[in-house]
Design a protein around this motif. Structure first.
Motif, mmCIF file in Angstrom:
data_model
loop_
_atom_site.group_PDB
_atom_site.id
_atom_site.type_symbol
_atom_site.label_atom_id
_atom_site.label_comp_id
_atom_site.label_asym_id
_atom_site.label_seq_id
_atom_site.Cartn_x
_atom_site.Cartn_y
_atom_site.Cartn_z
ATOM 1 N N HIS A 78 2.212 -14.200 3.312
ATOM 2 C CA HIS A 78 1.409 -14.280 2.081
ATOM 3 C C HIS A 78 0.992 -15.720 1.823
ATOM 4 O O HIS A 78 1.306 -16.296 0.778
ATOM 5 C CB HIS A 78 2.198 -13.726 0.890
ATOM 6 C CG HIS A 78 2.346 -12.241 0.897
ATOM 7 N ND1 HIS A 78 1.498 -11.391 0.213
ATOM 8 C CD2 HIS A 78 3.225 -11.426 1.528
ATOM 9 C CE1 HIS A 78 1.859 -10.132 0.399
ATOM 10 N NE2 HIS A 78 2.912 -10.129 1.209
ATOM 11 N N ASP A 106 -1.528 -10.255 -3.722
ATOM 12 C CA ASP A 106 -1.954 -9.171 -2.840
ATOM 13 C C ASP A 106 -0.771 -8.327 -2.392
ATOM 14 O O ASP A 106 0.369 -8.789 -2.358
ATOM 15 C CB ASP A 106 -2.637 -9.738 -1.588
ATOM 16 C CG ASP A 106 -4.156 -9.796 -1.738
ATOM 17 O OD1 ASP A 106 -4.647 -9.382 -2.810
ATOM 18 O OD2 ASP A 106 -4.815 -10.255 -0.803
ATOM 19 N N LYS A 144 0.250 -6.398 1.080
ATOM 20 C CA LYS A 144 -0.140 -6.358 2.482
ATOM 21 C C LYS A 144 0.647 -5.264 3.201
ATOM 22 O O LYS A 144 1.827 -5.045 2.923
ATOM 23 C CB LYS A 144 0.075 -7.712 3.146
ATOM 24 C CG LYS A 144 -0.910 -8.776 2.664
ATOM 25 C CD LYS A 144 -0.705 -10.098 3.365
ATOM 26 C CE LYS A 144 -1.872 -11.049 3.094
ATOM 27 N NZ LYS A 144 -2.123 -11.301 1.682
ATOM 28 N N SER A 178 -4.903 -5.419 3.464
ATOM 29 C CA SER A 178 -4.494 -5.925 2.156
ATOM 30 C C SER A 178 -5.005 -4.998 1.065
ATOM 31 O O SER A 178 -6.127 -4.475 1.153
ATOM 32 C CB SER A 178 -5.037 -7.337 1.917
ATOM 33 O OG SER A 178 -4.388 -8.281 2.722
ATOM 34 N N SER A 183 -5.927 -5.293 -2.677
ATOM 35 C CA SER A 183 -6.202 -6.318 -3.687
ATOM 36 C C SER A 183 -6.651 -5.666 -4.987
ATOM 37 O O SER A 183 -7.651 -4.933 -5.013
ATOM 38 C CB SER A 183 -7.288 -7.278 -3.183
ATOM 39 O OG SER A 183 -6.882 -7.920 -1.998
#
Length: 432
Positions: free
Chosen positions: A11, A36, A38, A59, A61
């Motif tokens: 990250h 985020d 992931k 990801s 978001s």
């Protein structure tokens, strides 16, 4: 067993605060200070000497602040993520063969401050969350609404847990209390029962006993660390069969003259009013625990079992700098891992097939341990978890003098001298 810290940029080198394996596909989700989520695919190392491999997938978001906690639902169809500022988001897996295709389904808005922990109900219909606003909220996920607010804590709620048999819930706060709630359903029209959790026990102090003397001390001592504990997380959990609750952030004294010792508490289902067993940790406080999702057959080679169970329960306990893996059939840990990270450990997760256990850290990296086939044992087939849990009885015949003979050796270490662990006596002690 093999593994270690995977040197990839998880990250953007910012703290990784949470992680969780998908209950069916084994996809690993991580979240942290970069806002985020992931998704990763974990695969075995190319040889017995190689670490597990991690491949980035996608990801997710949406959050506008640090992601503190994420958990996949038992059904595998939903993902809940909690963040700073009270953000709580429900993601839904799209009807596609791509297990990385997740879309925002609902945003649950009511917490006024940071969401630090959450846990799904076993039917994936409800969710419990804990927050810096001192409250726990039980959510009706299908409706996307608040079902119940539990607001008796006086400080941050840093851990929540939901009984897999749907009878109890639990919360752990920096106000030095663990609250255990019992479900007393309210009957509605047409015979429908609405879940309703009522606080049944508040665990805060315990009359201590000297391990060398059955005479109790005159004063009761606090069971848990206060708000000065250097962690925002106190992640507790029920065992997968519901037989006991494992609680971190404990602290106790073994004699009136001894220094406090960091412990995790085992609370048996048949007596939730007090801890039954304490697991002494290393020099650092215990901040998270996580159960292996698979139960294993008894090996029958050890007599110092923690519980009288027809199977073995395996669980991981994380201090700020170490990881201990325990087996309910024995008192000392079966694995000790230390020196993998340069900053505090934040979360633990097991893969659905028990092949991997992963830990996240504030140093921006994650570590993954890989187990060989049947290294942990032969899986046990559990018929009726409710009937099995009702027969659980905690053993209290562990003798402290015998336990002190066990001296645990670190299993994996990093080559840094600064983080090299020292030998410690670590064994479970029954609380009589």
């Amino acid at each position: 067993m093999r593994g270690g810290t995977i040197q990839i940029n998880w990250h953007d080198t910012m703290p990784v605060l949470t992680l969780d394996f998908h209950s069916f596909s084994g996809t690993l989700a991580t979240g942290g200070s970069d806002k985020d989520i992931k998704l990763w695919v974990i695969t075995p190392g190319a040889s017995q000497q190689k670490f597990p491999l991690s491949s980035y997938k996608k990801s997710l978001s949406y959050h506008s602040s640090t992601v503190n906690i994420l958990r996949f639902s038992p059904s595998g169809e939903l993902l809940a993520s909690g963040a700073d500022g009270g953000e709580l988001v429900i993601w839904k897996l799209q009807s596609t063969d791509d297990q990385s295709s997740w879309k925002v389904s609902k945003t649950l808005l009511f917490h006024r401050k940071d969401v630090l922990d959450l846990q799904w109900s076993s039917d994936s219909g409800h969710l419990i969350s804990g927050s810096v606003d001192n409250s726990c909220i039980i959510w009706d996920v299908n409706k996307g609404s608040v079902h119940q607010i539990l607001d008796a804590h006086l400080h941050y709620v840093q851990g929540v847990a939901w009984d897999p048999l749907n009878c109890y819930a639990a919360s752990l706060s920096s106000d030095r209390t663990c609250r255990i709630y019992v479900n007393k359903p309210q009957t509605k029209q047409k015979g429908y029962e609405k879940i309703n959790y009522v606080c049944q026990y508040v665990l805060t102090k315990l009359e201590a006993h000297n391990v060398d003397d059955s005479k109790p001390f005159l004063a009761k001592t606090h069971l848990f660390h206060d708000e000065t504990l250097n962690s925002f997380f106190r992640r507790l959990q029920w065992s997968p069969d519901g037989s006991f609750l494992l609680v971190p952030a404990g602290i106790c004294r073994f004699s009136s003259a001894s220094d406090p010792v960091n412990v995790a508490y085992i609370i048996a289902r048949n007596d939730l009013s007090r801890p039954a067993v304490q697991l002494p940790g290393a020099s650092k406080p215990i901040v998270a625990v996580r159960f292996c999702p698979i139960l294993f057959c008894l090996r029958g080679s050890k007599t110092d079992s923690l519980f009288k169970l027809p199977y073995r329960v395996i669980f991981a306990v994380a201090t700020l700098n170490s990881l201990y893996i325990y087996d309910s059939e024995s008192a000392p840990p079966i694995v000790i891992v230390a020196g993998l990270h340069y900053a505090a450990i934040t979360d633990i997760s097991w893969s659905p097939n028990a092949e991997y256990v992963a830990v996240s850290s504030q140093d921006g990296y994650c570590s993954i341990l890989e187990f060989d086939d049947e290294e942990l044992g032969v899986p046990f087939s559990l018929g009726d978890p409710k009937s099995a849990s009702e027969g659980i009885a905690c053993t209290t015949n562990l003798k402290a003098d015998e336990e002190k003979k066990h001296e645990a050796q670190p299993t994996l270490t990093k080559t840094s001298d600064a983080n090299k662990p020292t030998k410690r006596r670590i064994s479970a002690i029954a609380i009589n």
